[in-house]
Design an enzyme around this catalytic site. Structure first.
Site, short mmCIF file in Angstrom:
data_model
loop_
_atom_site.label_atom_id
_atom_site.label_comp_id
_atom_site.label_asym_id
_atom_site.label_seq_id
_atom_site.Cartn_x
_atom_site.Cartn_y
_atom_site.Cartn_z
N HIS A 184 48.92 57.62 5.24
CA HIS A 184 49.88 56.69 4.64
C HIS A 184 51.33 57.12 4.83
CE1 HIS A 184 49.58 59.69 1.50
NE2 HIS A 184 48.55 59.17 0.87
N LYS A 238 39.78 66.16 3.30
CA LYS A 238 41.07 65.69 2.80
C LYS A 238 41.82 66.81 2.11
CE LYS A 238 44.14 62.74 1.55
NZ LYS A 238 44.41 61.31 1.60
N HIS A 262 39.99 54.02 -0.91
CA HIS A 262 39.44 54.51 -2.18
C HIS A 262 38.47 53.46 -2.72
CE1 HIS A 262 42.46 57.74 -2.50
NE2 HIS A 262 43.25 56.87 -1.88
N ASP A 287 44.80 52.68 2.36
CA ASP A 287 45.04 53.39 1.10
C ASP A 287 44.91 52.44 -0.09
OD1 ASP A 287 45.53 55.48 -0.64
OD2 ASP A 287 47.71 55.32 -0.48
N HIS A 289 41.39 54.88 5.70
CA HIS A 289 41.79 55.53 4.43
C HIS A 289 41.55 54.54 3.29
CE1 HIS A 289 44.92 58.03 2.01
NE2 HIS A 289 44.20 57.30 1.17
N HIS A 339 47.48 64.35 2.62
CA HIS A 339 48.49 63.66 1.81
C HIS A 339 49.75 64.48 1.98
CE1 HIS A 339 50.02 61.23 -1.66
NE2 HIS A 339 50.91 62.22 -1.61
N1 LIG Z 1 48.09 56.30 -2.96
C1 LIG Z 1 48.11 56.35 -4.26
O1 LIG Z 1 49.15 56.04 -4.86
N2 LIG Z 1 47.03 56.74 -4.99
C2 LIG Z 1 45.77 57.21 -4.49
C3 LIG Z 1 45.81 58.63 -4.05
C4 LIG Z 1 46.49 58.85 -2.71
O2 LIG Z 1 46.04 58.32 -1.70
O3 LIG Z 1 47.50 59.56 -2.65
C5 LIG Z 1 44.72 57.04 -5.58
O4 LIG Z 1 43.65 57.62 -5.47
O5 LIG Z 1 44.97 56.30 -6.55
ZN LIG Z 2 44.81 57.30 -0.76
ZN LIG Z 3 47.57 60.14 -0.71
#
Ligand SMILES: NC(=O)N[C@@H](CC(=O)O)C(=O)O
Ligand SMILES: [Zn+2]
Ligand SMILES: [Zn+2]
Length: 349
Positions: free
Chosen positions: A177, A102, A16, A250, A14, A139
């Site tokens: 998460h 997702k 970003h 995450d 996971h 999520h």
């Molecule tokens: N985890 C977070 O607080 N933020 C994530 C989005 C997510 O995974 O929920 C993001 O894209 O910034």
């Molecule tokens: Zn995330």
């Molecule tokens: Zn998330």
């Protein structure tokens, strides 16, 4: 003698990476740590079809090739589910090598406004995913403003996940998460098609970290950090050896000014030293011998992908996390900025 630990190169289930200039920072960090990563599709606009996923993957690989021509990092692509997603797109995505979709309940988190407004709207899509063996990433928080923020994960399990599981008994679902004892318990009891990722920050911190001496925006993420009893339950789950819990950072970068604001963005940036943070957590749980399976085996096995074969070596040697990293035209502040770290990746000699 420095304590060392050699493990199979981990995967991040996971992550970003964002897009554009951000990729120069995020891809370099991820590729230095991980063999593969599940790349989240919550861009603006979101990645909702095969063409977008293919183009996004190429942008990631272009940055990777420019920085490190021989790096073996593999981005695994995902699609963002909306009310308008179709079963045909799922089948096309599966054929193209997209491994997961997702589910963001609309309004639950960063860039989730195009998300799903009611589970029923995507039932034909879930049917197709179950059929082809594609993984559903969730999520898991309800968005009802009347539900206390700290209860939204537990309520999601009761109201959404349990009915979903009943209707799609063989759909592979990863609850992303997880942050609560209730989620750890649910996943442990829910059978072979149900897994969860756990972040390093939820293993290392409880909600006190958000308010230590004043409000700390870099510890704010969603789902928000919870009480110590929940952190203990997550540590226990991660260190249990149960193959349905695995690593998902995450790591969610936001430019520092967007976090240090009256309304700050949710997301903690951990990818610069993720495995080092997990090592700290597993050491705390006296389970360093279980880190490898959590970080490198369980996720691959659940997805039905081969385990990676390369290795990394960690050394227990203190160092200081930088205050910030360059991030496009601005800067990015990692979790633990300026503070001490216990473990580091040994540089190959
Ligand atoms: N985890 C977070 O607080 N933020 C994530 C989005 C997510 O995974 O929920 C993001 O894209 O910034
Ligand atoms: Zn995330
Ligand atoms: Zn998330």
């Amino acid at each position: 003698m420095t304590k060392t630990l050699t493990i199979t190169r981990p995967d991040d289930w996971h992550l970003h990476l964002r897009d554009g200039d951000a990729l120069r920072t995020t891809v370099a960090h991820a590729a230095a740590q991980f063999a593969r990563a599940i790349v989240m599709p919550n861009l603006r606009p979101p990645v909702t079809d095969v063409g977008q996923a293919r183009a996004y993957r190429q942008r990631i690989l272009d940055v990777l090739r420019a920085q490190a021509p021989h790096a073996a990092f593999e981005p695994l692509m995902t699609l963002y589910l909306t009310d308008r997603m179709t079963a045909a797109t799922i089948r096309a995505a599966h054929a193209e090598g997209v491994v997961a979709c997702k589910l963001y309940p609309a309004g639950a988190t960063t860039n989730s406004d195009a998300g799903v407004t009611a589970m029923r709207n995507i039932y034909p899509v879930l049917e197709a995913m179950q059929d082809v063996g594609m993984v559903l990433l969730v999520h898991g928080e309800v968005t009802d403003p009347n539900i206390d923020l700290f209860d939204r994960e537990a309520v999601f399990i009761d109201q959404q996940l349990i009915p979903l599981r009943r209707d799609f008994p063989q759909l592979k679902i990863v609850m992303e998460h997880i942050t609560t004892r209730e989620a750890a318990q649910y996943v442990a009891d829910a059978g072979q098609y149900q897994a969860a990722t756990i972040t390093a920050h939820h293993l290392l911190y409880n909600r006190n970290a958000l308010f230590l001496g004043g409000i700390r925006p870099h510890y704010y993420c969603l789902p928000v950090l919870k009480r110590e009893i929940h952190r203990q339950a997550l540590l226990q789950a991660a260190a249990s050896g149960n193959p349905r819990f695995f690593l998902g950072t995450d790591s969610a970068p936001h430019a520092a000014p967007l976090k240090e604001a009256a309304v700050g963005c949710a997301g903690c940036y951990t990818a610069a030293a993720a495995i080092e943070l997990y090592a700290e957590a597993f050491e705390q749980a006296e389970a360093l011998d279980r880190l490898e399976a959590f970080a490198a085996f369980h996720g691959a096995d659940f997805y039905g992908l081969p385990r990676s074969t390369a290795t990394i070596t960690l050394e227990k040697k203190p160092w200081q996390m930088p205050q910030s990293y360059p991030y496009g035209q601005t800067e990015l502040k990692p979790l633990r900025a300026g503070e001490s770290m216990a473990w580091q990746i040994a540089h190959q000699s």
